[in-house]
Each structure stands twice: as structure tokens, then as C-alpha cells.
Design an enzyme around this catalytic site. Structure first.
Site, short mmCIF file in Angstrom:
data_model
loop_
_atom_site.label_atom_id
_atom_site.label_comp_id
_atom_site.label_asym_id
_atom_site.label_seq_id
_atom_site.Cartn_x
_atom_site.Cartn_y
_atom_site.Cartn_z
N ASN A 74 0.85 -1.19 0.00
CA ASN A 74 0.00 0.00 0.00
C ASN A 74 0.90 1.25 0.00
OD1 ASN A 74 -1.45 2.25 1.05
ND2 ASN A 74 -3.04 0.88 1.77
N HIS A 125 0.95 6.20 1.93
CA HIS A 125 1.69 7.17 2.74
C HIS A 125 2.89 7.77 2.03
CE1 HIS A 125 -1.19 6.69 5.73
NE2 HIS A 125 -0.92 5.43 5.96
N HIS A 127 -5.66 3.50 -1.37
CA HIS A 127 -6.96 3.84 -0.79
C HIS A 127 -7.25 5.29 -1.19
CE1 HIS A 127 -9.54 4.16 3.17
NE2 HIS A 127 -10.21 4.50 2.08
N ARG A 169 -9.30 8.05 -0.50
CA ARG A 169 -10.24 8.46 0.53
C ARG A 169 -11.12 9.58 0.02
NH1 ARG A 169 -8.57 6.43 5.86
NH2 ARG A 169 -10.37 7.59 6.60
N ARG A 191 -6.95 12.87 1.29
CA ARG A 191 -5.84 13.34 2.13
C ARG A 191 -4.48 12.83 1.66
NH1 ARG A 191 -6.98 9.98 7.64
NH2 ARG A 191 -9.03 10.95 7.41
N THR A 235 -8.09 3.53 8.82
CA THR A 235 -9.32 2.73 8.88
C THR A 235 -9.48 2.14 10.28
OG1 THR A 235 -8.81 2.13 6.61
CG2 THR A 235 -10.61 0.94 7.66
N HIS A 245 -3.49 -4.66 8.14
CA HIS A 245 -3.59 -3.48 9.01
C HIS A 245 -2.61 -3.60 10.17
CE1 HIS A 245 -5.16 0.26 10.50
NE2 HIS A 245 -5.75 0.36 9.34
#
Ligand code: PXP
Length: 247
Positions: A7, A10, A43, A45, A49, A101, A191
Site C-alpha cells: 500500500n 503514505h 486507498h 479516501r 488526504r 481505517t 492493518h
């Protein structure tokens, strides 16, 4: 072997801190692929962000592994998924104020609306995954609406520090993985995973795919994305090896 989806949200978080062009999540995704990642996750959002709409399109076109698009179960995102046609859509709950999340989807209370999204994506052959807590009734509901897979939320397991509580949560995840597989669902997890806590998760025989982001991006500050991914793959392999021993 477990598939590792990296992922890159970030990487975009860092870029958005300055609203500039670097670091580029596509470049990071390609480095992750070079180091052995089996897929890339983003993701998008609702508050944009980190990942932006343009990132989703660029990453879909610029990577050679499958794209897993995490998104909220809302009309805007369904339209975007139909346009982008990622390999897989993973529905997650989304709250504006949350840092990340928090918890899995309540599939039971949203069976009808989630089932409708499933039906709308089906003609495009987009795989359909639901992020859920290790709760057997939620898994039954996921099966009922025709999900291909579920991603078990490992968040609580990764946050606990008391060894007894960690063990109890791990047992819940193991039982959920067994139950989901028994229902014919493919079993993923993610996660909060890092090089230490991933080992026991990778040792669960039903788990096929992991989604890992924050720890890899954090470690890439010190050692680069490729090294961070290679180290993670080694830790996953350690867990998978434990699987074979106990099987
Ligand atoms: N799976 C889901 C559904 C997520 O929402 C996230 C965070 O975006 C992850 C996995 C990855 O979590 P982490 O960034 O803590 O590795």
C-alpha cells in the site's frame, strides 16, 4: 507463498504535506514491484488526504502487477472503480475524522447496499473484497452478498501489548480464517503489520494475501522501498515456513 500487496498511500501523504510532486507513489510502487511485491494497493479516501484521483489512474497504467483499490462504499467511488477497472476493489468503512481505517465493515447491517455494489462491479470482472473484523457472523454476511474474498482486520492484534490478549486475538483471526475458507471465501489480512507481528499472521494456512503499507513506507525512509519490501517478504516466508512444519 502469500501474495504481498504494498500500500503506497503514505508515499502520497508525504507528498501532500508539501503539495508538491515528490515522493511519487507510482515510483514507489514500481520499486516495490522490483523487490518482489505481487500487487499494489491504494486507498482513495473521500477527503483525498493522500492518494489523488490522478494517482489511481497513473498507478493503474504504470504498474505491471494487479491494482487493489480500497474505497468506501459510496457512489462516487463505485463510478471511479468502473472507470479505472482495477483488478480488485476492497470496500472499507471510512470516517472523515479517523487517522486510519478503524475496524471492519458492518456487512450484516449493510447487506443490501454492499450487495448492490457487488452486482454493479461484476460485469467488469473486478474482484470484490470486504474488510472485516474477525467475526464469524460478518463473514457469513460477506458470503451471502457474493464477496470473492474477505480481508481480516489485524489492527487490534497489532495494537495489543499484553501477550495473553495478543494470543486471544490471534486465535480469533485463526478461527475467522478457517471459517471464511470453509465458506469458500478467499482469505486476506492486513492493518498494522510489521516485520515482527507479520510472522504469526503468515503462519495461518488459509491466508493468501496481505496488504501492508505504513510500516513499509516508514522503513523505506531508512533503507529504501526495495530493501523494506525484501525484508518484509523474508518475514512472511518465515511465517509460511512455520505453517508447513505444523501442517
Ligand atoms: N488493509 C486495509 C483495509 C487498510 O485500510 C489499510 C490501511 O490503509 C491496510 C490494510 C494497510 O494497513 P497499514 O498501513 O497499517 O499496513
Amino acid at each position: 507463498m502469500i501474495r504481498l500487496f504494498v500500500n503506497v498511500d503514505h508515499v502520497a501523504t508525504l507528498r501532500e504535506a508539501r503539495k508538491t510532486v515528490e515522493p511519487d507513489p507510482l515510483k514507489a510502487a514500481r520499486l516495490a514491484e522490483q523487490a518482489g511485491a505481487d500487487g499494489i494497493t491504494v486507498h482513495l479516501r473521500e477527503d483525498r488526504r493522500h492518494i489523488q484521483d490522478q494517482d489511481v489512474h497513473r498507478i493503474q497504467q504504470g504498474i505491471r502487477t494487479p491494482l487493489n483499490l480500497e474505497m468506501a462504499a459510496v457512489e462516487e467511488m463505485v463510478q471511479l472503480a468502473i472507470n479505472v477497472k482495477p483488478y480488485q476493489v476492497s470496500l472499507v468503512p471510512e470516517k472523515r475524522q479517523e487517522i486510519t481505517t478503524e475496524g471492519g465493515l458492518d456487512v450484516i447491517s449493510k447487506k443490501q447496499s454492499l450487495g448492490q455494489i457487488r452486482q454493479r462491479l461484476a460485469p467488469f470482472h473486478i474482484r470484490f473484497s470486504l474488510f472485516v473484523d474477525p467475526d464469524l457472523e460478518q463473514l457469513d454476511a460477506a458470503k451471502e452478498i457474493g464477496a470473492d474474498s474477505i480481508e481480516i482486520n489485524t489492527g487490534l492484534y497489532t495494537e495489543l501489548t499484553d501477550p495473553e490478549q495478543v494470543e486471544r486475538e490471534l486465535k480469533k483471526i485463526q478461527a475467522a480464517a478457517r471459517h471464511a475458507k470453509g465458506l469458500g471465501l478467499r482469505v486476506f489480512a492486513g492493518h498494522g503489520l510489521n516485520n515482527e507481528n507479520v510472522v504469526s499472521i503468515a503462519a495461518i494456512p488459509e491466508i493468501e494475501e496481505l496488504n501492508i503499507g505504513h510500516n513499509l513506507v516508514a522503513r523505506s525512509v531508512y533503507c529504501g522501498m526495495e530493501q523494506a519490501v525484501r525484508d518484509m517478504i523474508r518475514c512472511i516466508e518465515k511465517g509460511v515456513a512455520q505453517r508447513t512444519v505444523s501442517a
